[in-house]
Design a protein around this motif. Structure first.
Motif, PDB file in Angstrom:
ATOM      1  N   ILE A  45       0.791  -1.225  -0.037  1.00  0.00           N
ATOM      2  CA  ILE A  45       0.094  -0.065  -0.101  1.00  0.00           C
ATOM      3  C   ILE A  45       0.832   1.362   0.204  1.00  0.00           C
ATOM      4  O   ILE A  45       2.349   1.127   0.414  1.00  0.00           O
ATOM      5  N   PHE A  46       0.157   2.286  -0.372  1.00  0.00           N
ATOM      6  CA  PHE A  46       0.746   3.695   0.068  1.00  0.00           C
ATOM      7  C   PHE A  46      -0.032   4.068   1.214  1.00  0.00           C
ATOM      8  O   PHE A  46      -1.315   3.951   1.255  1.00  0.00           O
ATOM      9  N   THR A  47       0.575   4.819   1.927  1.00  0.00           N
ATOM     10  CA  THR A  47      -0.155   5.428   3.150  1.00  0.00           C
ATOM     11  C   THR A  47      -0.893   6.756   2.837  1.00  0.00           C
ATOM     12  O   THR A  47      -1.727   7.142   3.452  1.00  0.00           O
ATOM     13  N   HIS A  48      -0.578   7.221   1.769  1.00  0.00           N
ATOM     14  CA  HIS A  48      -1.152   8.455   1.233  1.00  0.00           C
ATOM     15  C   HIS A  48      -0.749   8.697  -0.263  1.00  0.00           C
ATOM     16  O   HIS A  48      -0.093   7.791  -0.828  1.00  0.00           O
ATOM     17  N   SER A  49      -1.082   9.750  -0.928  1.00  0.00           N
ATOM     18  CA  SER A  49      -0.659   9.920  -2.341  1.00  0.00           C
ATOM     19  C   SER A  49       0.708   9.756  -2.537  1.00  0.00           C
ATOM     20  O   SER A  49       1.326  10.719  -1.656  1.00  0.00           O
ATOM     21  N   PRO A  50       1.086   9.176  -3.276  1.00  0.00           N
ATOM     22  CA  PRO A  50       2.766   9.126  -3.460  1.00  0.00           C
ATOM     23  C   PRO A  50       3.467  10.297  -4.433  1.00  0.00           C
ATOM     24  O   PRO A  50       4.803  10.456  -4.461  1.00  0.00           O
ATOM     25  N   GLN A  51       2.579  11.323  -4.967  1.00  0.00           N
ATOM     26  CA  GLN A  51       3.002  12.462  -5.781  1.00  0.00           C
ATOM     27  C   GLN A  51       3.236  13.531  -4.722  1.00  0.00           C
ATOM     28  O   GLN A  51       3.733  14.752  -5.025  1.00  0.00           O
ATOM     29  N   VAL A  52       2.925  13.308  -3.328  1.00  0.00           N
ATOM     30  CA  VAL A  52       2.812  14.577  -2.506  1.00  0.00           C
ATOM     31  C   VAL A  52       3.639  14.408  -1.113  1.00  0.00           C
ATOM     32  O   VAL A  52       3.814  12.947  -0.743  1.00  0.00           O
ATOM     33  N   TRP A  53       4.129  15.342  -0.495  1.00  0.00           N
ATOM     34  CA  TRP A  53       4.760  15.209   0.828  1.00  0.00           C
ATOM     35  C   TRP A  53       3.470  15.212   1.964  1.00  0.00           C
ATOM     36  O   TRP A  53       2.928  16.141   1.985  1.00  0.00           O
ATOM     37  N   GLU A  54       3.023  13.937   2.634  1.00  0.00           N
ATOM     38  CA  GLU A  54       2.086  14.086   3.413  1.00  0.00           C
ATOM     39  C   GLU A  54       2.169  13.137   4.684  1.00  0.00           C
ATOM     40  O   GLU A  54       2.926  11.858   4.293  1.00  0.00           O
ATOM     41  N   ASP A  55       1.566  13.353   5.672  1.00  0.00           N
ATOM     42  CA  ASP A  55       1.655  12.440   6.829  1.00  0.00           C
ATOM     43  C   ASP A  55       0.539  11.216   6.455  1.00  0.00           C
ATOM     44  O   ASP A  55      -0.640  11.233   6.017  1.00  0.00           O
ATOM     45  N   PRO A  56       1.015   9.947   7.030  1.00  0.00           N
ATOM     46  CA  PRO A  56       0.030   8.774   6.900  1.00  0.00           C
ATOM     47  C   PRO A  56      -1.184   8.978   7.448  1.00  0.00           C
ATOM     48  O   PRO A  56      -2.304   8.692   6.946  1.00  0.00           O
TER      49      PRO A  56
END
Length: 291
Positions: A45-56
């Motif tokens: 899985i990705f815990t969030h969109s892989p194209q941005v800096w973001e917290d899970p």
């Protein structure tokens, strides 16, 4: 050895209205629902969109649902794939810091979710050179406070431009440089694109032997099982359905049945096209396995 095969699935709350794998609720446990719908027993899985800096941003209740559903419905393991923006090899201080912070959040999320692996690409050295890039990557890895039940996996790369990870020596180099215990994920499409042939049983045997000689099979914890739309050594990364690309059925069958690979979990990142989804590809892998 029991076959562990699954796909990289979405954790999103909903998808297209005609998608039969629409989950019943909106949290990270959606991944377990989708994995079982596709017929998989492990996955990524990705815990969030892989194209941005973001917290899970996973809360305790969601984490408990995910862990419980995984234990009851899957064999495991799960793998978290980091953001595409992470660049371990970078010589740029600001990007290094963002990459380090992102890696820390991902290993912490893995610990919270009971996921044993966090998968990351080495990235591009962008002028620092191979040795400098590997030194930079080792520095980032060693600055991550990795929980005891989580292991960072360095993924092989297709090898274009200044990206590292296309040569087995790069993977061995980062392992040798770190004080942290790290392991490796091999992507079959990337390995093939980087120039290691996998298109026949003999070629697979030769490539597995080369990996063992340079890196060591004891470090191989996951395989991204993908066929390739481009030929060996082209450095072009575009995935094809299992057995229908230029690696082909003979190569895929040998990978799935190679005695040194049979216990390694297989995670598919195959396309959804030509009327074929993850379910078709997972079934295809199972059809190639000789128990």
């Amino acid at each position: 050895m029991s076959l562990r095969v699954g796909a990289h699935v979405s954790i999103s709350a909903s998808r297209a209205s005609n998608d039969p794998e629409t989950p019943p609720h909106g949290n990270i446990a959606n991944a377990v629902f989708r994995q079982t719908a596709f017929g998989g027993n492990c996955g990524q899985i990705f815990t969030h969109s892989p194209q941005v800096w973001e917290d899970p941003n996973v809360d305790a209740a969601e984490a408990e649902q995910f862990r419980s559903a995984t234990e009851s419905d899957l064999d495991g393991p799960w793998v978290i794939h980091t953001s595409y923006l992470v660049n371990l090899c970078t010589p740029k201080d600001d990007l290094r810091e963002k990459s380090l912070q992102s890696m820390q959040r991902e290993v912490d999320a893995a610990d919270q979710l009971g996921i044993p692996y966090v998968n990351v690409h080495l990235g591009a050295h962008t002028g620092a050179g191979v040795e400098g890039g590997l030194d930079n990557a080792a520095g980032v890895v060693d600055d991550v406070d990795v929980p005891s039940d989580v292991t960072i996996l360095i993924e092989s790369d297709a090898g274009a431009g200044t990206k590292l990870g296309g040569e087995f020596e790069h993977l061995a180099g980062i392992i040798d440089r770190t004080d942290t215990d790290i392991d490796v994920c091999l992507d079959t499409a990337h390995v093939f694109a980087a120039g290691y042939d996998l298109s026949s049983a003999a070629a697979v045997d030769e490539t597995v032997e080369a990996f063992d000689d340079v890196v060591g099979l004891e470090h191989l914890q996951c395989i991204h099982l993908n066929d390739s739309k481009h030929d060996c050594g082209t450095n072009k990364d575009e995935h094809a359905h299992i057995g229908e690309g230029l690696i082909g059925e003979a190569g895929m069958e040998r990978i799935v049945n190679h005695p040194d690979l049979q216990s390694v979990p297989l995670v598919l990142e195959t396309p959804t096209e030509d009327g074929k989804s993850f379910a078709w590809n997972i079934d295809r892998v199972r059809s190639l396995r000789r128990e």
